[in-house]
Scaffold this motif. Sequence first.
Motif, mmCIF file in Angstrom:
data_model
loop_
_atom_site.group_PDB
_atom_site.id
_atom_site.type_symbol
_atom_site.label_atom_id
_atom_site.label_comp_id
_atom_site.label_asym_id
_atom_site.label_seq_id
_atom_site.Cartn_x
_atom_site.Cartn_y
_atom_site.Cartn_z
ATOM 1 N N UNK A 176 1.154 -1.298 0.006
ATOM 2 C CA UNK A 176 0.256 0.313 -0.140
ATOM 3 C C UNK A 176 0.679 1.265 -0.075
ATOM 4 N N UNK A 177 0.904 2.171 1.162
ATOM 5 C CA UNK A 177 1.673 3.470 1.045
ATOM 6 C C UNK A 177 2.424 3.741 2.138
ATOM 7 N N UNK A 178 3.646 1.810 2.190
ATOM 8 C CA UNK A 178 4.415 1.960 3.284
ATOM 9 C C UNK A 178 5.323 1.491 2.447
ATOM 10 N N UNK A 193 -7.510 -5.532 3.265
ATOM 11 C CA UNK A 193 -8.194 -4.558 3.318
ATOM 12 C C UNK A 193 -7.306 -3.179 2.919
ATOM 13 N N UNK A 194 -7.516 -1.620 3.492
ATOM 14 C CA UNK A 194 -6.661 -0.706 3.412
ATOM 15 C C UNK A 194 -6.262 -0.517 4.716
ATOM 16 N N UNK A 195 -5.278 -1.903 5.351
ATOM 17 C CA UNK A 195 -4.274 -1.727 6.398
ATOM 18 C C UNK A 195 -3.665 -2.612 6.372
ATOM 19 N N UNK A 196 -2.150 -2.159 6.923
ATOM 20 C CA UNK A 196 -1.040 -3.303 6.190
ATOM 21 C C UNK A 196 -0.364 -3.329 7.850
ATOM 22 N N UNK A 197 -0.458 -4.534 8.611
ATOM 23 C CA UNK A 197 0.592 -4.160 9.599
ATOM 24 C C UNK A 197 1.871 -5.016 9.433
ATOM 25 N N UNK A 209 6.584 5.267 6.053
ATOM 26 C CA UNK A 209 4.500 5.252 5.724
ATOM 27 C C UNK A 209 4.111 6.620 5.138
ATOM 28 N N UNK A 210 3.091 6.650 4.819
ATOM 29 C CA UNK A 210 3.174 7.852 4.080
ATOM 30 C C UNK A 210 1.339 8.629 3.933
ATOM 31 N N UNK A 211 0.618 8.838 5.071
ATOM 32 C CA UNK A 211 -0.223 9.252 5.654
ATOM 33 C C UNK A 211 -0.414 10.946 5.564
ATOM 34 N N UNK A 212 -1.932 11.244 4.921
ATOM 35 C CA UNK A 212 -1.778 12.715 4.797
ATOM 36 C C UNK A 212 -0.321 13.302 3.593
ATOM 37 N N UNK A 213 0.048 12.800 2.907
ATOM 38 C CA UNK A 213 0.973 13.798 2.388
ATOM 39 C C UNK A 213 2.925 13.729 3.323
ATOM 40 N N UNK A 232 -5.461 6.028 7.273
ATOM 41 C CA UNK A 232 -4.542 5.160 9.355
ATOM 42 C C UNK A 232 -3.078 5.742 9.323
ATOM 43 N N UNK A 233 -2.722 7.058 10.276
ATOM 44 C CA UNK A 233 -2.011 7.171 10.284
ATOM 45 C C UNK A 233 -1.162 6.001 11.163
ATOM 46 N N UNK A 234 -0.224 5.717 11.358
ATOM 47 C CA UNK A 234 0.836 4.786 11.758
ATOM 48 C C UNK A 234 1.118 4.217 12.829
ATOM 49 N N UNK A 235 0.599 3.681 13.645
ATOM 50 C CA UNK A 235 0.817 3.163 15.190
ATOM 51 C C UNK A 235 1.662 2.405 15.420
ATOM 52 N N UNK A 236 1.848 2.653 16.433
ATOM 53 C CA UNK A 236 3.617 1.460 17.147
ATOM 54 C C UNK A 236 2.873 0.740 18.619
ATOM 55 N N UNK A 237 2.985 -1.394 18.634
ATOM 56 C CA UNK A 237 2.401 -1.341 19.215
ATOM 57 C C UNK A 237 4.166 -1.980 19.564
ATOM 58 N N UNK A 238 4.000 -2.393 21.122
ATOM 59 C CA UNK A 238 4.287 -3.275 21.896
ATOM 60 C C UNK A 238 3.944 -4.715 22.739
#
Length: 322
Positions: A176-178, A193-197, A209-213, A232-238
Amino acid sequence: MKGSHLLNRSTERSAREAREWIVRLESGAVDETCLSEFKEWKNSSPQNAQTFEHERQFWKDLAALETTISKPARSLENSPHLSRRKFLTRTFAVASAASVAALAPLALERLQVDYITDVGQRTEIDLPDGSHVVMNTNSAIAVSITAERRHIKLLRGEAEFSTNHAFDFPLEVEALNGSALSRDGTFIIKQLGDQVSVTGTRGNILVRSNHANITSDTSLGVNQQVIYGASLSPRHINNINIEQELAWKSGRIVFDKSPFETAVSDLERYVAERVILAPGVDHNTPVSGTFNIDQAHTAINALARIQGRTTTRIPGVAILVT
């Protein structure tokens, strides 16, 4: 039983190929080579010829309903005096027509793809640069490896990538965009779908990744995950449960309080049909359990029973949870 299973797989493949030919022949871009290939396919077996005629008549009967694809899904829910039987009929008609419409992008994808897995199939690949790839069900990748760049594009699905430090530049996997980049790591990328992990299991990984330019870079370590998407802006999970993330490699799928809709979407990758949730089905009911991905239909039925729901299936077209 084994012979019956092989027969069903052969029938499903013939039906899928027939639908692809219908899309190609109706596209208007048909030359003599295309017609020759079609005739060769159709005449290669009585089953292909019979299946093509059946599918052509089926789509012809549904032609009048295809315009409903562009209407909001709520129109099905809010239609007055819409009985369950009519709801099932209309919904499956929409799903069938949408399935045909989705074949055109797949045809374009096949012009790019280098490696692909069918529904229910998993495979391992050794690339020329020494990288190792394990592809999950219904996945496709395009590979470009040169002396200056190692680039892979995940076109759909899920795969685990293992690289080494024999090169001065990283392996880059785009989705996708990353993209994920690593010289010495192992990571899993899943596009749903429109989400990548992106999940790290060894070494160091950079997720870009690129979100909102706006371009964002996130460093990823072992047992860590980044989720991103076009909207979706990047979300970091530990502290990701790696055993759960890798369960598909041993033929299992594990849910731990996953939303019902997410669990169903995950299982949908292992069946040939679209899974459609009828109005009233709670998308957020938490789901936990371990399922055999080779028995995905049984798993979907089990999830439906959690909400006291039933499933209706048209093989190769759709499964409706009502």
